[in-house]
Write an enzyme that holds these catalytic residues in place. Structure first.
Site, PDB file in Angstrom:
ATOM      1  CG  HIS A 282      -0.821   0.105   2.503  1.00  0.00           C
ATOM      2  ND1 HIS A 282      -0.858   1.721   3.411  1.00  0.00           N
ATOM      3  CD2 HIS A 282      -0.773  -0.852   3.492  1.00  0.00           C
ATOM      4  CE1 HIS A 282       0.230   0.814   4.722  1.00  0.00           C
ATOM      5  NE2 HIS A 282       0.284  -0.270   4.524  1.00  0.00           N
ATOM      6  CG  ASP A 294       2.957   0.416   8.092  1.00  0.00           C
ATOM      7  OD1 ASP A 294       1.823  -0.248   7.112  1.00  0.00           O
ATOM      8  OD2 ASP A 294       1.877   0.367   8.963  1.00  0.00           O
ATOM      9  CD  GLU A 328      -3.124  -0.938   5.884  1.00  0.00           C
ATOM     10  OE1 GLU A 328      -3.172  -2.430   6.039  1.00  0.00           O
ATOM     11  OE2 GLU A 328      -2.721  -0.092   5.684  1.00  0.00           O
ATOM     12  CD  GLU A 329      -1.703   2.273   7.572  1.00  0.00           C
ATOM     13  OE1 GLU A 329      -1.720   1.365   8.293  1.00  0.00           O
ATOM     14  OE2 GLU A 329      -0.230   1.898   7.367  1.00  0.00           O
ATOM     15  CG  ASP A 356       0.945  -3.420   4.958  1.00  0.00           C
ATOM     16  OD1 ASP A 356       1.555  -2.508   5.792  1.00  0.00           O
ATOM     17  OD2 ASP A 356      -0.437  -3.383   5.147  1.00  0.00           O
ATOM     18  CG  HIS A 428       0.085   2.719  12.310  1.00  0.00           C
ATOM     19  ND1 HIS A 428      -0.797   1.835  13.112  1.00  0.00           N
ATOM     20  CD2 HIS A 428       0.705   1.955  11.408  1.00  0.00           C
ATOM     21  CE1 HIS A 428      -1.220   1.486  12.064  1.00  0.00           C
ATOM     22  NE2 HIS A 428      -0.557   0.970  10.990  1.00  0.00           N
TER      23      HIS A 428
END
Length: 461
Positions: A282, A294, A328-329, A356, A428
């Site tokens: 992503h 990520d 995606e997030e 991912d 994140h």
């Protein structure tokens, strides 16, 4: 009968020889794929650009749009059969000015702690919120305390990820409900805000954001993550001083949905072009860091699979697509859109591979699909084990490729499984930066995906 037996024996010997020859050819090609991946730094340099020149790429942002244009241009350089974009409307949430969090004792000075707004959260207003804070370990504990004890207060969810799990993803799954649903459950009983312990096994000062949800039947209250060091410190202070207050200030906004795109590159199959194999990651990331692990790593690995095919002049029997999914997030809009378009076009996806879980050393593949397909892929284990791919079996495919399951129960959804021990230290958070990427680990992941794509293309499922 003797003649028949001799003929049968001869056929078996010939068949065995052909299988051995095919395995030898496959082994040689896989070796070449890995050699090229490990010798060429293109994916590493691509990730450097994506991470450091473009940076965090939250859906709807200028950086996300730049990443779309960049990835399309990178795939066009490869001379693929087709490169195109797929329009998708995505959520557009912006963080706003830097958040503030402070422990407010009855006596003495306020103590600042590291916090960040959770993705999708509402703001506190310009003046912030100061209220008594109550520590809980679970959603159920909130319900047990009830409205009388919770109304007007801030709820502090402090359930740590379970460190005894070897798989850190299992630890994550056991703790993330407080981040996703904490604001809903606390608001039911009149809380004015929630503070969530970061989803991180390490103790550090980086707060980890991530998506959270609201329920239209209850009030929307501000939700923030606190660093693991901050959570430990706050918990100790609460034990010493019940009735402690907390100050939270954050002012994010949710803007109207924005237009964005999935980016797709394709090599057409020579024998079974209607059978499609997808490999992807992503393109969007959270805004705090650079989105290197990520999921910039997954994106450049997917592009690298196509580059490797072209570099070695491999003409796949089945169509191979690299897909850079958007959103995606905080919405999965890209994955849903891709599956929707595939259904409209009546496309036959035999397999989809997603990277991912970070650009760390690959350990194997998790497969979500029919038992017969899992068994077939496991039969290729001898070809893949020399490259450290020992863990091949039932598992999880990925968020973006998941919607393809609704199109066909026969599609094999496959997740690349790297070593997971370091992943949640940067997941994140502002610490997800390019300097955490190891060039050889990144290349090994691309090689692993290319090897499996090659086998799927040769033999199908």
């Amino acid at each position: 009968m003797k003649i028949f037996s001799k003929i049968l024996a001869g056929l078996l010997v010939a068949g065995t020889a052909l299988v051995a020859e095919a395995q030898q050819t496959d082994s040689l090609i896989i070796r070449k794929l890995y050699s090229e991946a490990l010798s060429n730094r293109s994916s590493y340099e691509q990730l450097r650009h994506l991470s450091t020149r473009i940076g965090g790429r939250l859906s709807g942002s200028v950086q996300a749009a730049q990443a779309v244009n960049w990835s399309k241009a990178e795939m066009e350089k490869l001379g693929l059969d087709r490169v195109y974009v797929q329009e998708v409307m995505v959520p557009h949430w912006v963080r706003g000015e830097k958040e503030e969090g402070k422990i407010v004792p009855v006596k003495g000075k306020k103590v600042a702690v590291s916090v960040c707004a959770l993705g999708g959260s509402v703001g506190t207003g310009k003046k912030g919120i100061t209220a008594e804070i109550i520590e809980v370990k679970s959603l159920a504990e909130v319900a047990k305390l009830g409205k009388e004890k919770i109304a007007g207060k801030i709820i502090f969810f402090n359930r740590a990820m379970e460190p005894s799990h070897v798989s850190t993803f299992h630890a994550y799954g056991g703790a993330v409900d407080q981040r996703s649903r904490g604001a809903i459950e606390a608001a039911k009983y009149g809380a004015v805000a929630v503070i969530i312990r970061s989803m991180n096994l390490a103790l550090d000062d980086y707060p980890h954001t991530g998506a959270m949800r609201y329920d239209e039947t209850v009030a929307k209250i501000p939700a923030a993550a606190i660093s693991t060091n901050g959570a430990e410190f706050l918990s100790h202070r609460l034990k010493d001083e019940p009735g402690l207050k907390f100050f939270l200030k954050q002012n994010p906004q949710t803007l109207p949905d924005a237009k964005s795109h999935n980016v797709i590159g394709e090599i057409k199959g020579t024998e079974n072009p209607d059978e499609i194999i997808v490999v992807g990651g992503h393109l969007d990331s959270w805004d705090l860091g650079q989105g290197a692990h990520d999921d910039g790593a997954g994106c450049v690995q997917a592009i690298e699979v196509l580059r490797l095919m072209k570099a070695l002049q491999i003409k796949p029997k089945r169509t191979i697509r690299a897909v850079m999914y958007m959103n995606e997030e905080n919405g999965v809009r890209g994955g849903l859109k891709y599956a929707e378009e595939a259904k409209t076009l009546n496309e036959n996806h035999i397999a989809a591979i997603e990277s991912d879980a970070g650009g760390f050393t690959p350990r194997g593949f998790g497969i979500d699909g029919p038992a017969k397909h899992i068994k077939q892929i496991q039969e290729w284990k001898k070809l893949l084990e020399p490259y450290g791919l020992h863990d091949i079996g039932p598992g999880y495919g990925g968020v973006d490729i998941g919607p393809l399951r609704k199109n066909s129960p026969e599609t094999a959804l496959i997740g690349l499984e790297p070593d997971s021990q370091r992943y949640f230290e940067i997941h994140h958070a502002a610490s997800d930066t390019f300097d955490k990427i190891n060039q050889r680990e990144l290349a090994l992941g691309a090689g692993a995906m290319a090897a499996l794509v090659y086998l799927l293309s040769e033999y199908g499922l």
